[in-house]
Design a protein around this motif. Structure first.
Motif, PDB file in Angstrom:
ATOM      1  N   PHE A  42       0.869  -1.173   0.000  1.00  9.90           N
ATOM      2  CA  PHE A  42       0.000   0.000   0.000  1.00  9.90           C
ATOM      3  C   PHE A  42       0.909   1.226   0.000  1.00  9.90           C
ATOM      4  N   ALA A  43       0.760   2.086  -0.990  1.00 14.20           N
ATOM      5  CA  ALA A  43       1.667   3.229  -1.077  1.00 14.20           C
ATOM      6  C   ALA A  43       0.925   4.494  -1.483  1.00 14.20           C
ATOM      7  N   ALA A  44       1.424   5.623  -0.981  1.00 17.32           N
ATOM      8  CA  ALA A  44       0.850   6.927  -1.320  1.00 17.32           C
ATOM      9  C   ALA A  44       0.838   7.114  -2.835  1.00 17.32           C
ATOM     10  N   ALA A  45      -0.206   7.755  -3.327  1.00 14.09           N
ATOM     11  CA  ALA A  45      -0.388   7.915  -4.769  1.00 14.09           C
ATOM     12  C   ALA A  45       0.831   8.575  -5.423  1.00 14.09           C
ATOM     13  N   SER A  46       1.489   9.477  -4.685  1.00 18.60           N
ATOM     14  CA  SER A  46       2.621  10.190  -5.276  1.00 18.60           C
ATOM     15  C   SER A  46       3.809   9.266  -5.545  1.00 18.60           C
ATOM     16  N   LEU A  47       3.771   8.046  -4.994  1.00 16.85           N
ATOM     17  CA  LEU A  47       4.888   7.117  -5.193  1.00 16.85           C
ATOM     18  C   LEU A  47       4.675   6.211  -6.407  1.00 16.85           C
ATOM     19  N   THR A  48       3.581   6.437  -7.122  1.00 23.67           N
ATOM     20  CA  THR A  48       3.210   5.523  -8.216  1.00 23.67           C
ATOM     21  C   THR A  48       4.369   5.225  -9.161  1.00 23.67           C
ATOM     22  N   VAL A 114      12.121   6.797   7.456  1.00 26.11           N
ATOM     23  CA  VAL A 114      11.896   7.808   6.425  1.00 26.11           C
ATOM     24  C   VAL A 114      12.813   7.491   5.244  1.00 26.11           C
ATOM     25  N   PHE A 115      12.213   7.282   4.069  1.00 29.79           N
ATOM     26  CA  PHE A 115      13.020   6.857   2.915  1.00 29.79           C
ATOM     27  C   PHE A 115      13.083   7.914   1.824  1.00 29.79           C
ATOM     28  N   ALA A 116      12.258   8.947   1.944  1.00 34.46           N
ATOM     29  CA  ALA A 116      12.277   9.988   0.910  1.00 34.46           C
ATOM     30  C   ALA A 116      11.670  11.268   1.460  1.00 34.46           C
ATOM     31  N   ARG A 117      11.993  12.344   0.798  1.00 34.09           N
ATOM     32  CA  ARG A 117      11.381  13.623   1.158  1.00 34.09           C
ATOM     33  C   ARG A 117      10.837  14.244  -0.118  1.00 34.09           C
ATOM     34  N   ASN A 118       9.834  15.077   0.064  1.00 36.55           N
ATOM     35  CA  ASN A 118       9.231  15.727  -1.083  1.00 36.55           C
ATOM     36  C   ASN A 118       8.971  17.180  -0.711  1.00 36.55           C
ATOM     37  N   ARG A 119       9.220  18.078  -1.644  1.00 34.24           N
ATOM     38  CA  ARG A 119       8.896  19.470  -1.347  1.00 34.24           C
ATOM     39  C   ARG A 119       7.949  20.008  -2.400  1.00 34.24           C
ATOM     40  N   LEU A 120       7.240  21.059  -2.023  1.00 31.38           N
ATOM     41  CA  LEU A 120       6.264  21.636  -2.935  1.00 31.38           C
ATOM     42  C   LEU A 120       6.958  22.497  -3.990  1.00 31.38           C
ATOM     43  N   VAL A 121       6.363  22.550  -5.155  1.00 31.93           N
ATOM     44  CA  VAL A 121       6.757  23.527  -6.168  1.00 31.93           C
ATOM     45  C   VAL A 121       5.470  24.176  -6.679  1.00 31.93           C
ATOM     46  N   ILE A 122       5.643  25.328  -7.327  1.00 35.49           N
ATOM     47  CA  ILE A 122       4.493  25.944  -7.986  1.00 35.49           C
ATOM     48  C   ILE A 122       4.395  25.321  -9.369  1.00 35.49           C
ATOM     49  N   ALA A 123       3.254  24.725  -9.670  1.00 37.44           N
ATOM     50  CA  ALA A 123       3.061  24.147 -10.995  1.00 37.44           C
ATOM     51  C   ALA A 123       2.271  25.126 -11.842  1.00 37.44           C
ATOM     52  N   VAL A 124       2.781  25.418 -13.045  1.00 34.44           N
ATOM     53  CA  VAL A 124       2.053  26.284 -13.977  1.00 34.44           C
ATOM     54  C   VAL A 124       1.983  25.569 -15.322  1.00 34.44           C
ATOM     55  N   PRO A 125       0.912  25.833 -16.092  1.00 34.64           N
ATOM     56  CA  PRO A 125       0.838  25.210 -17.417  1.00 34.64           C
ATOM     57  C   PRO A 125       1.999  25.701 -18.280  1.00 34.64           C
ATOM     58  N   ALA A 192      -2.194  28.262 -11.754  1.00 35.49           N
ATOM     59  CA  ALA A 192      -1.096  27.786 -10.918  1.00 35.49           C
ATOM     60  C   ALA A 192      -1.650  26.906  -9.806  1.00 35.49           C
ATOM     61  N   GLY A 193      -0.789  26.028  -9.293  1.00 34.74           N
ATOM     62  CA  GLY A 193      -1.180  25.187  -8.179  1.00 34.74           C
ATOM     63  C   GLY A 193       0.071  24.778  -7.426  1.00 34.74           C
ATOM     64  N   LEU A 194      -0.108  24.368  -6.180  1.00 36.04           N
ATOM     65  CA  LEU A 194       1.045  23.875  -5.425  1.00 36.04           C
ATOM     66  C   LEU A 194       0.993  22.351  -5.412  1.00 36.04           C
ATOM     67  N   VAL A 195       2.019  21.732  -5.970  1.00 34.30           N
ATOM     68  CA  VAL A 195       2.090  20.269  -5.983  1.00 34.30           C
ATOM     69  C   VAL A 195       3.490  19.852  -5.538  1.00 34.30           C
ATOM     70  N   TYR A 196       3.673  18.552  -5.293  1.00 39.23           N
ATOM     71  CA  TYR A 196       5.007  18.088  -4.967  1.00 39.23           C
ATOM     72  C   TYR A 196       5.895  18.139  -6.206  1.00 39.23           C
ATOM     73  N   ARG A 197       7.180  18.296  -5.944  1.00 37.89           N
ATOM     74  CA  ARG A 197       8.127  18.345  -7.049  1.00 37.89           C
ATOM     75  C   ARG A 197       8.049  17.078  -7.892  1.00 37.89           C
ATOM     76  N   SER A 198       7.827  15.941  -7.215  1.00 39.76           N
ATOM     77  CA  SER A 198       7.745  14.676  -7.957  1.00 39.76           C
ATOM     78  C   SER A 198       6.539  14.662  -8.897  1.00 39.76           C
ATOM     79  N   ASP A 199       5.440  15.277  -8.453  1.00 41.48           N
ATOM     80  CA  ASP A 199       4.244  15.302  -9.303  1.00 41.48           C
ATOM     81  C   ASP A 199       4.463  16.197 -10.520  1.00 41.48           C
ATOM     82  N   ALA A 200       5.070  17.359 -10.278  1.00 41.11           N
ATOM     83  CA  ALA A 200       5.358  18.250 -11.397  1.00 41.11           C
ATOM     84  C   ALA A 200       6.256  17.532 -12.399  1.00 41.11           C
TER      85      ALA A 200
END
Lengths: 260, 270
Positions: A42-48, A114-125, A192-200
């Motif tokens: 079972f894993a957080a969606a951001s780890l897909t 703790v195996f990873a860290r994630n930070r937010l970025v501003i996502a823009v089209p 614009a939106g705030l998402v994790y760097r991995s998602d961007a």
């Protein structure tokens, strides 16, 4: 907490049935050979993305083993686990969402890593107007900003960084998870939106990620644990080791995560 | 019910066990989860929780948008049903199938489809934006549209069924008496199928009230503007399961009240 159980019983019963039944079918036929079977993660969606890649590695080093994922919001997953879902490994997007599982006694010795860290970025089209350069620009008039709802981890992190920057943003929507924010930006509905760097990073074709210094105030730790009562305890330990190995780190870094 | 129906009902007083058992299981499966909500509800704090502005806001928005969606469905759906029932045209089968697609489509897909057409960059949406400065996502109007999309098939099916069951001789008689087509529709057809329209409207309203997937995908979630009750339930579940139970109860109560009060009256009576 009885209320928690009541809600999960009614709301998550059907959601649970599918993976449980699937798991039953697979463990049934995977009795051939040493170490064979189905590993249920079972894993957080951001780890897909990184976890799917790691599963391929794991399956190649463990012949006959199939890794089966349930990717969803961490708190949803935690509810399903405390409800008794037969899970081997849980990787959450925040310590807060791991806690109920620890409290329910499903983590041996309460040891999570703790195996990873994630930070937010501003996502823009990518093809949108370049009006956003910093967090402060999100408060600009007429700008359609979407954030995660503060009830979910990415929303809590967004509030923290905006507070740290002293920026007041009026979002047009508070989305239910980080992927929903990404979708709105990806389709150009939001400016614009705030998402994790991995998602961007996972949507790099349509979305540009802009880093901002205040993100350091709200870095998200991802804990992982092999669970007690795991149907495949040895495989579970192996998978956790793989995630923490150099190979695991490489997959995560490539997906935009940071090493702890 | 006819006399014959009653006689048949007499025989069925002792239903075969092979039917009764699965029937009871089916009933239990549908009702037990609802009973679970009632059993686990935090009754002692119910009053204060319900009085919270966020809850009232979501409930108000839900009632308003579901009602508006039903109005839109009536304005567009009744003529659509009339065309399907009364006007033979090539491809009618296909059109009828298309009309019912939202019934089986995952609502999230409906939301994505709406975004692709009516979103700011959508086929129609970008023109709305450039010509009139109207954008629909993230607005209450967007919620109404999402609910209309998902709920309209319920109305169209009910009304079309009623129209097909209605005796065409009344309309023919009106025509021979010199009534125009619009007059016939207004004065003869509509009153004739009014119960069917009412039943459809109630189902349509109830479906709109419970709409979640298309709404959150197309209109997003903002308290007071696009956060309807189902969205509030979903987010409450993330942090405060008790609040989610309370919100679910309200939604359940409103739906059951309306369905019980109106559906019996309109659907069961001939």
């Amino acid at each position: 907490m009885p209320e928690l159980r009541a809600v999960t019983a009614t709301v998550a019963a059907l959601a649970l049935a599918a993976p449980v039944l699937a798991g039953c079918g697979d463990t049934g036929k995977a009795t051939s050979g040493e170490g064979a079977g189905t590993l249920s993660v079972f894993a957080a969606a951001s780890l897909t993305e990184p976890f799917t890649a790691l599963a391929r590695t794991f399956e190649s080093t463990h012949p006959g083993v199939k890794v089966r994922f349930n990717f969803a919001g961490s708190s949803t997953l935690a509810r399903q686990i405390t409800q008794g879902a037969p899970v081997d490994v849980f990787a959450a997007a925040s310590p807060a969402t791991m806690r109920p599982v620890v409290d329910a006694g499903r983590v041996p010795g309460g040891r999570t890593a703790v195996f990873a860290r994630n930070r937010l970025v501003i996502a823009v089209p990518k093809d949108g107007p370049a009006r956003v350069r910093s967090l402060g620009d999100l408060a600009g008039p007429g700008l359609k900003v979407v954030l995660c709802a503060r009830q979910v981890p990415c929303g809590a992190a967004a509030v923290k960084s905006l507070d740290a920057a002293g920026v007041r943003v009026r979002p047009v929507s508070q989305e239910q998870d980080v992927k929903a924010v990404l979708t709105k930006v990806r389709m150009g509905e939001a400016d614009a939106g705030l998402v994790y760097r991995s998602d961007a990073g996972s949507a790099a074709a349509q979305v540009r990620g802009i880093e901002f210094p205040e993100a350091a105030k709200a870095i998200n730790d991802y804990p992982i644990a092999a669970l007690s009562e795991a149907p495949q305890p040895r495989l579970a330990a192996d998978f956790v080791r793989l995630v923490q190995s150099g190979q695991g780190r490489a997959a995560l870094t490539q997906a935009g995560f940071e090493a702890p | 019910m006819t006399a014959g129906g009653r006689a048949a009902g007499h025989v069925a007083v002792r239903p075969p066990l092979i039917l009764l058992l699965p029937a009871l299981l089916g009933l239990a499966f549908l009702v037990l989860p609802l009973a679970g909500l009632l059993v686990r509800a935090p009754w002692s704090t119910l009053g204060t929780r319900l009085a919270e502005p966020q809850v009232l806001e979501a409930l108000r928005l839900s009632l308003v948008t579901a009602t508006l969606a039903t109005v839109v469905c009536l304005l567009l759906g009744v003529p659509l049903a009339w065309v399907l029932a009364r006007v033979p045209f090539p491809g009618a089968r296909l059109v009828r199938a298309l009309v019912t697609v939202p019934l089986v489509l995952p609502p999230v897909v409906g939301g994505v489809a709406l975004l692709l057409v009516l979103g700011r960059r959508g086929l129609v949406g970008q023109w709305l934006d450039s010509a009139f400065g109207i954008t629909l996502p993230f607005t209450t109007a967007g919620v109404v549209l999402a609910e209309t999309f998902v709920a309209m098939p319920f109305l169209v099916i009910s009304v079309e069924g009623a129209l097909r069951a209605a005796d065409p001789r009344y309309e023919e008689a009106a025509a021979t008496l010199g009534a125009g087509r619009w007059t016939i529709f207004r004065r003869v057809t509509l009153p004739l199928v009014a119960p069917g329209i009412a039943a459809g409207a109630v189902l349509c309203w109830a479906r709109a009230l419970g709409e979640f997937g298309a709404t959150i995908t197309f209109a997003g979630n903002f308290p007071g503007r696009t956060q309807t009750m189902p969205l509030a339930v979903y987010l409450a579940l993330e942090t405060d399961p008790q609040a989610a139970i309370v919100l679910s109860l309200v939604l359940l109560a409103v739906s059951v009240l309306v369905l019980a009060a109106l559906r019996d009256r309109w659907v069961n009576s001939p």
